[in-house]
Design a protein around this motif. Sequence first.
Motif, short mmCIF file in Angstrom:
data_model
loop_
_atom_site.label_atom_id
_atom_site.label_comp_id
_atom_site.label_asym_id
_atom_site.label_seq_id
_atom_site.Cartn_x
_atom_site.Cartn_y
_atom_site.Cartn_z
N GLY A 261 0.82 -1.19 0.00
CA GLY A 261 0.00 0.00 0.00
C GLY A 261 0.86 1.25 0.00
N LYS A 262 0.18 2.38 -0.21
CA LYS A 262 0.86 3.67 -0.26
C LYS A 262 0.45 4.47 0.97
CE LYS A 262 1.41 7.70 -3.17
NZ LYS A 262 0.99 8.38 -4.39
N VAL A 263 1.43 5.07 1.64
CA VAL A 263 1.17 5.87 2.84
C VAL A 263 0.53 7.19 2.41
CG1 VAL A 263 2.22 7.04 4.80
CG2 VAL A 263 3.10 4.83 4.07
N VAL A 264 -0.64 7.47 2.97
CA VAL A 264 -1.38 8.68 2.64
C VAL A 264 -1.22 9.75 3.72
CG1 VAL A 264 -3.68 9.58 2.14
CG2 VAL A 264 -3.05 7.33 1.33
N ALA A 265 -1.24 9.34 4.98
CA ALA A 265 -1.08 10.28 6.10
C ALA A 265 -0.37 9.57 7.25
CB ALA A 265 -2.43 10.80 6.55
N VAL A 266 0.36 10.36 8.04
CA VAL A 266 1.15 9.81 9.15
C VAL A 266 0.86 10.62 10.40
CG1 VAL A 266 3.50 9.40 9.95
CG2 VAL A 266 2.97 9.13 7.55
N GLY A 267 0.73 9.93 11.54
CA GLY A 267 0.53 10.59 12.82
C GLY A 267 1.82 11.20 13.33
N PRO A 268 1.75 12.00 14.40
CA PRO A 268 2.95 12.68 14.91
C PRO A 268 3.96 11.75 15.58
CG PRO A 268 1.07 13.10 16.33
CD PRO A 268 0.56 12.36 15.13
N GLY A 269 3.52 10.62 16.10
CA GLY A 269 4.42 9.68 16.75
C GLY A 269 3.93 9.33 18.14
N ALA A 270 4.52 8.29 18.71
CA ALA A 270 4.14 7.83 20.05
C ALA A 270 5.02 8.49 21.10
CB ALA A 270 4.27 6.31 20.12
N PRO B 73 9.10 10.23 16.68
CA PRO B 73 8.43 10.40 15.40
C PRO B 73 8.30 9.09 14.61
CG PRO B 73 10.64 11.32 15.32
CD PRO B 73 10.40 10.88 16.72
N VAL B 74 7.32 9.05 13.73
CA VAL B 74 7.09 7.89 12.88
C VAL B 74 8.17 7.88 11.79
CG1 VAL B 74 5.44 6.82 11.30
CG2 VAL B 74 4.63 7.98 13.35
N SER B 75 8.72 6.71 11.50
CA SER B 75 9.81 6.61 10.54
C SER B 75 9.34 6.64 9.09
CB SER B 75 10.62 5.34 10.79
OG SER B 75 9.80 4.21 10.62
N LEU B 76 8.03 6.49 8.85
CA LEU B 76 7.48 6.53 7.50
C LEU B 76 7.07 7.94 7.14
CD1 LEU B 76 5.22 3.39 7.85
CD2 LEU B 76 7.40 3.51 6.65
N LYS B 77 6.96 8.21 5.83
CA LYS B 77 6.49 9.51 5.38
C LYS B 77 5.46 9.31 4.28
CE LYS B 77 10.44 10.18 2.31
NZ LYS B 77 11.02 8.89 2.44
N GLU B 78 4.71 10.34 3.99
CA GLU B 78 3.69 10.26 2.96
C GLU B 78 4.33 9.92 1.61
OE1 GLU B 78 1.20 13.69 2.77
OE2 GLU B 78 0.87 13.71 4.93
N GLY B 79 3.68 9.01 0.88
CA GLY B 79 4.19 8.61 -0.42
C GLY B 79 5.01 7.33 -0.40
N ASP B 80 5.42 6.85 0.77
CA ASP B 80 6.17 5.60 0.87
C ASP B 80 5.28 4.42 0.46
OD1 ASP B 80 8.44 6.83 1.76
OD2 ASP B 80 8.24 6.18 3.85
N THR B 81 5.89 3.43 -0.17
CA THR B 81 5.19 2.18 -0.48
C THR B 81 5.64 1.17 0.56
OG1 THR B 81 5.23 2.73 -2.83
CG2 THR B 81 4.76 0.45 -2.25
N VAL B 82 4.66 0.56 1.23
CA VAL B 82 4.96 -0.33 2.35
C VAL B 82 4.38 -1.71 2.14
CG1 VAL B 82 5.17 1.53 4.03
CG2 VAL B 82 2.95 0.51 3.63
#
Length: 97
Positions: free
Chosen positions: A39-48, A57-66
Motif C-alpha cells: 500500500g501507499k502511505v497517505v497520512a502519518v501521525g505525529p508519533g508515540a 516520530p514515525v519513521s514513514l512519510k507520505e508517499g512511501d510504499t509499504v
Amino acid sequence: MAKRLIPSLNRVLIEKIIPPTKTNTGILLPEKTSRLNSGKVVAVGPGARDKKGNVTPVSLKEGDTVLLPEYGGTEVKLGDKEYQLFREDDILGTLHD
C-alpha cells in the motif's frame, strides 16, 4: 478527502495498491498471479510518546510504499475511497524500486 484525517500517535493511513487485472494489450491476468500485499502511505501521525513523555516520530512519510500484513488494520472509508489504518509497528517494511 484523505487529507482531512490525521492519524493519532504512531498510526499510519494506507491506501492499498490493487494489482492490475489485465495487461496494457488487454490480456486478462489470472487471480493466482503473485500478489504483493502492499500500500501507499497517505497520512502519518505525529508519533508515540516514550516513558519520559518525549515524542518518538514515525519513521514513514507520505508517499512511501509499504509491505502490509495479510490481516489487521482498521478499515476507514472517506468519500468513495477505502483506506486502512495501521500502527507503525504492524507495517512489515518499505518497498523501494
